[in-house]
Design an enzyme around this catalytic site. Structure first.
Site, mmCIF file in Angstrom:
data_model
loop_
_atom_site.group_PDB
_atom_site.id
_atom_site.type_symbol
_atom_site.label_atom_id
_atom_site.label_comp_id
_atom_site.label_asym_id
_atom_site.label_seq_id
_atom_site.Cartn_x
_atom_site.Cartn_y
_atom_site.Cartn_z
ATOM 1 N N GLU A 102 21.042 -5.849 -41.832
ATOM 2 C CA GLU A 102 22.336 -6.233 -43.696
ATOM 3 C C GLU A 102 21.936 -6.368 -44.425
ATOM 4 O OE1 GLU A 102 18.968 -10.132 -43.229
ATOM 5 O OE2 GLU A 102 20.845 -10.175 -44.046
ATOM 6 N N ASP A 126 16.538 -6.194 -34.066
ATOM 7 C CA ASP A 126 16.645 -8.048 -33.950
ATOM 8 C C ASP A 126 18.228 -8.428 -33.532
ATOM 9 O OD1 ASP A 126 14.564 -8.308 -35.299
ATOM 10 O OD2 ASP A 126 15.339 -8.484 -37.647
ATOM 11 N N GLU A 220 8.454 -14.084 -34.435
ATOM 12 C CA GLU A 220 7.711 -14.002 -35.754
ATOM 13 C C GLU A 220 8.214 -15.454 -36.676
ATOM 14 O OE1 GLU A 220 7.878 -10.515 -37.150
ATOM 15 O OE2 GLU A 220 9.807 -10.505 -36.968
ATOM 16 N N HIS A 271 4.619 -3.908 -34.453
ATOM 17 C CA HIS A 271 5.389 -2.423 -33.898
ATOM 18 C C HIS A 271 5.555 -1.084 -32.674
ATOM 19 C CE1 HIS A 271 4.664 -3.583 -38.166
ATOM 20 N NE2 HIS A 271 5.604 -3.513 -38.391
HETATM 21 O O1 F6P Z 1 13.712 -4.662 -38.933
HETATM 22 C C1 F6P Z 1 13.550 -5.967 -38.948
HETATM 23 C C2 F6P Z 1 11.549 -6.519 -38.599
HETATM 24 O O2 F6P Z 1 12.196 -5.609 -37.119
HETATM 25 C C3 F6P Z 1 11.772 -7.680 -38.732
HETATM 26 O O3 F6P Z 1 12.033 -8.565 -37.110
HETATM 27 C C4 F6P Z 1 10.222 -7.764 -38.745
HETATM 28 O O4 F6P Z 1 9.741 -8.544 -39.758
HETATM 29 C C5 F6P Z 1 9.927 -6.392 -39.467
HETATM 30 O O5 F6P Z 1 11.666 -5.980 -39.529
HETATM 31 C C6 F6P Z 1 8.222 -5.565 -39.350
HETATM 32 O O6 F6P Z 1 9.135 -5.547 -40.822
HETATM 33 P P1 F6P Z 1 7.976 -3.810 -41.213
HETATM 34 O O7 F6P Z 1 8.191 -2.660 -40.445
HETATM 35 O O8 F6P Z 1 8.103 -3.480 -42.358
HETATM 36 O O9 F6P Z 1 6.133 -4.742 -41.302
#
Ligand code: F6P
Length: 341
Positions: A102, A126, A220, A271
């Site tokens: 988005e 997501d 989360e 991640h």
């Molecule tokens: O892309 C969305 C997301 O996967 C969320 O679910 C999560 O909160 C966020 O990215 C984490 O982002 P970053 O890689 O910047 O820690």
């Protein structure tokens, strides 16, 4: 015709196949492709790399994005949209293919409204983007979470413990919902619904009495009453609070242990959900939406996004995809509850 491709926001498996799909189809039309590095920073700083057959051929099973990504938002920086437009002109870019969720597609749509020729490719693990049935990245991330659940259940069963897995999902609980259903979890906590922690604890006590192990999957972004007010903290360039600092899984595990008297442990998949080789589903979807993006460019259908609808990949207006976030509804929660026995 020269197409510039970029990937923005959080990476996810399927981006590389999508880049590959777009470049392969563009070659059919005789177009040249270049990649902008690091999301919207690429057009802002005018940094490109060539994208031909040689560069994209090996990408079908690669996680991540060879173009790099960032959460840079040109609409948050004075003069940046103008600089992006000037750079596109200077580099001779006739059309831009923006791959993202988005936030990235929101920027694409704003640029489109200013006259830039943009096509979107939906991406988010997501799965919360509207106007498309699925986004690539989701299937892979749930598959990884299912492996994590299996591992947690093995160790939880050995030690007679309750296990909590925290998964990604900021505003939408699709990842937690599908993970819970697919892993046979005993409870799921989703950001869309106000959680009833007391009911959860009572239920887990009963489950534990029966099988001497229980599994909870938590998204989360779920509200936790003991946090009090909405957690404040550092925000990214799109205004989202950085959730990893909440330690939600750990807090919930402590709560469960206190309320049930059963030893409880938590793990955060984090991640690991966003990397590694894409599943077959995400490879095929990535290739298909990438191909469709090049076709939309060839048809001059700008301001559109390649979307999966049923078995078809079609063009839909970016504005439609951005109107509302696709979130889990009550019917899905009711389905999950059937299995919380
Ligand atoms: O892309 C969305 C997301 O996967 C969320 O679910 C999560 O909160 C966020 O990215 C984490 O982002 P970053 O890689 O910047 O820690």
């Amino acid at each position: 015709m020269k197409i510039g491709i970029l990937t923005g926001g959080g990476d996810c498996p399927g981006l590389n196949p999508a880049i590959r799909g777009c470049v392969y189809r563009a070659l059919d039309f005789g177009y040249e492709c270049v990649g902008f590095l690091d999301g919207w920073k690429g057009p802002y700083n005018a940094v490109t790399i060539p994208l031909g057959l040689k560069e994209v051929e090996p990408l079908v099973d690669r996680g991540g994005t060879i173009l790099g990504t960032s959460r840079f938002n040109p609409f948050k920086k004075e003069g940046a949209p103008e600089q992006v437009e000037a750079n596109l002109k200077k580099l001779g870019i006739d059309a831009l293919v923006a791959m993202g969720g988005e936030d990235t597609l929101g920027v694409a749509n704003k640029l489109h409204q200013r006259g830039v020729k943009v096509v979107g490719v939906p991406k988010t693990m997501d799965n919360d983007l509207s106007a498309t049935d699925y986004t690539f990245g989701f299937d892979t991330s749930v598959t990884r979470a299912l492996d994590a659940c299996r591992a947690l259940l093995d160790t939880g069963t050995s030690h007679r413990r309750i296990m909590v897995l925290e998964v990604m999902g900021r505003h939408a609980g699709w990842v937690a919902l599908y993970t819970a259903l697919g892993a046979g979890a005993d409870w799921a906590l989703l950001p869309e619904f106000k959680p009833d922690y007391a009911a959860m604890a009572a239920h887990l006590k009963q489950v534990f009495a029966r099988k001497k192990v229980a599994l909870v999957v938590v998204s989360e972004g779920t509200e936790f009453s003991e946090d009090g007010e909405e957690p404040l903290g550092e925000k990214d360039a799109f205004g989202h609070i950085i959730l990893k600092k909440r330690n939600l899984g750990e807090k919930i595990a402590d709560y469960i242990e206190k309320e049930t008297g059963v030893e409880t442990r938590s793990a955060v998949i984090g991640h690991m959900q966003r990397g590694g080789p894409p599943t077959l589903f995400d490879r095929i979807l990535g290739l298909r939406v990438g191909v469709k993006a090049a076709e939309l460019v060839s048809e001059g259908k700008f301001g559109m996004m390649a979307a999966l609808r049923g078995q078809e990949v079609i063009g839909v207006p970016l504005a439609e995809a951005l109107a509302n976030l696709k979130v889990v509804d009550k019917a899905w929660l009711d389905l999950a509850r059937v299995f919380f026995k």
